[in-house]
Design an enzyme around this catalytic site. Structure first.
Site, PDB file in Angstrom:
ATOM      1  N   PRO A 142      44.757 -11.070 -18.494  1.00 26.24           N
ATOM      2  CA  PRO A 142      44.129 -11.258 -19.811  1.00 26.24           C
ATOM      3  C   PRO A 142      43.366 -12.577 -19.834  1.00 26.24           C
ATOM      4  CG  PRO A 142      46.465 -11.735 -19.952  1.00 26.24           C
ATOM      5  CD  PRO A 142      46.200 -11.231 -18.557  1.00 26.24           C
ATOM      6  N   GLU A 143      42.286 -12.611 -20.568  1.00 28.05           N
ATOM      7  CA  GLU A 143      41.566 -13.870 -20.730  1.00 28.05           C
ATOM      8  C   GLU A 143      42.021 -14.532 -22.022  1.00 28.05           C
ATOM      9  OE1 GLU A 143      38.056 -14.943 -19.385  1.00 28.05           O
ATOM     10  OE2 GLU A 143      37.833 -13.458 -17.796  1.00 28.05           O
TER      11      GLU A 143
END
Ligand SMILES: [Zn+2]
Length: 296
Positions: free
Chosen positions: A2-3
Site C-alpha cells: 500500500p502507498e
C-alpha cells in the site's frame, strides 16, 4: 504494497472506532506475522485505553494511555476490518482487493466502547505485515523511523529542504524521490504522478534543480508543491469514497481513475496541449511511467 494515501485512508477509517475505546482483549491467532509478534503482547496492552491513531510514513501507530504505541504495517496484503454486531466495514481504499477470508484473521482487537463492544480484525493472507510495541519516547529511535525524511504532507517538505538534499548529487530524480531518507512514505506510484504534474523527467539529475548557491530553482519549487498536492488529493479522494461507502471492500476502480501517468503506458498524455504518449521505462528494477514530450 500500500502507498501512503492508502494507509492514511485506513487510519481515518479506523480512528472513529478505535480512539477512546478500551482494548479489553487482544486475540493472537498465531505467534508471528512477517516477524514474531512482541513478547507478552496481549498482557502488555490489554485493559489500556486507545488515545489516538496516528501514522508515520506507511506505519499505523496506535497510541495507548500508558505511553506505549503499537506499530502496525500492512505489508503486501494486510487490512483491518471493523465488526460491530452484524455490521462489517473495511476502512481504506486499496489499489488491490483485500481478503475477508476468516482463516487469514491473525490479530483481533476486542474493544469496549461507550456504545458497546466492537472488534477490529487484522487480516493478512500473505503475512508480510508486522506489529511491534514500543514506548512513545523511543519512537524516533525506532529502526524503521530513525533515518526517515519528512512526510510528503505538510510544510516540512519544502523546496529549500529538497535543495539541501539534491545539491551536488548526480542521482536521477526518480530514485532520489523514492529514497525514504529524503521523503518518508513516498512510493513508486506517487513519484510518477508528482513528476508528471511538475513536468520533470524521472531521469533528470537532481543537481540540475538547484542553483550554484544551493537554492531551489523554480522547477524544484513546483516539484515540492506537486508532491504535497498529489498526496493530499489522493487522501482526499480516497477519504471521500470512504465516506460515501462506494467500495469499502477495496477499490480496483477508484485509484486507477486518479492516476494521470502511472500505469498508462501507450496512452495519450493528459497534459493540456501536449499530445505526447506515456511510455514505460525501468529504473532500478521499478517501472516508471512518463511523457518524454512534456517532462524535461
Ligand atoms: Zn506530455
Amino acid at each position: 504494497m500500500p502507498e501512503l494515501p492508502e494507509v492514511e485512508t485506513v487510519r481515518r477509517g479506523l480512528a472513529p472506532t478505535m480512539e477512546g475505546a478500551r482494548l479489553e482483549r487482544l486475540e493472537l491467532r498465531r505467534p508471528d506475522l512477517r516477524f514474531p509478534l512482541p513478547r507478552d503482547f496481549a498482557a502488555r496492552v490489554e485493559g489500556r485505553r486507545i488515545e489516538a491513531l496516528s501514522r508515520r510514513a506507511k506505519y499505523l501507530l496506535i497510541d495507548l494511555e500508558d505511553g506505549a504505541t503499537v506499530i502496525a504495517h500492512l505489508g503486501m496484503s494486510g487490512s483491518f476490518r471493523i465488526e460491530a454486531g452484524a455490521a462489517t466495514d473495511m476502512p481504506g481504499v486499496f489499489h488491490h482487493e483485500r481478503s475477508k477470508d476468516e482463516k487469514h484473521d491473525h490479530v483481533l482487537f476486542h474493544l469496549e466502547r461507550q456504545d458497546g463492544p466492537v472488534r477490529v480484525i487484522y487480516n493478512d493472507p500473505r503475512r508480510f505485515g508486522f506489529m511491534d510495541l514500543v514506548h512513545r519516547a523511543e519512537l524516533d529511535d525506532y529502526p524503521a523511523f530513525r533515518d526517515l525524511g519528512p512526510e510528503p504532507v505538510g510544510n516540512r517538505l519544502s523546496a529549500d529542504y529538497l535543495a539541501t538534499r539534491f545539491a551536488d548529487r548526480s542521482q536521477p530524480l526518480k530514485s532520489a524521490l523514492l529514497d525514504q531518507k529524503v521523503i518518508a512514505g513516498l512510493g513508486n506510484i506517487y513519484v510518477c504522478e508528482a513528476l508528471w504534474r511538475a513536468h520533470l523527467s524521472p531521469t533528470r539529475k537532481v543537481s540540475t534543480l538547484v542553483t550554484k548557491t544551493g537554492k531551489p530553482k523554480p522547477e524544484l519549487t513546483l516539484l515540492a508543491s506537486s508532491i504535497r498536492e498529489v498526496i493530499a488529493d489522493a487522501i482526499e479522494a480516497g477519504g471521500s469514497s470512504l465516506r460515501d461507502h462506494i467500495q469499502t471492500d477495496g477499490t480496483l476502480g477508484y485509484f486507477q481513475h486518479f492516476f494521470r501517468a502511472y500505469d498508462r503506458e501507450g496512452r495519450e498524455c493528459l497534459t493540456d496541449g501536449c499530445g505526447g504518449t506515456v511510455e514505460r521505462i525501468v529504473q532500478s528494477g521499478r517501472s516508471t511511467f512518463y511523457c518524454r514530450r512534456c517532462q524535461k
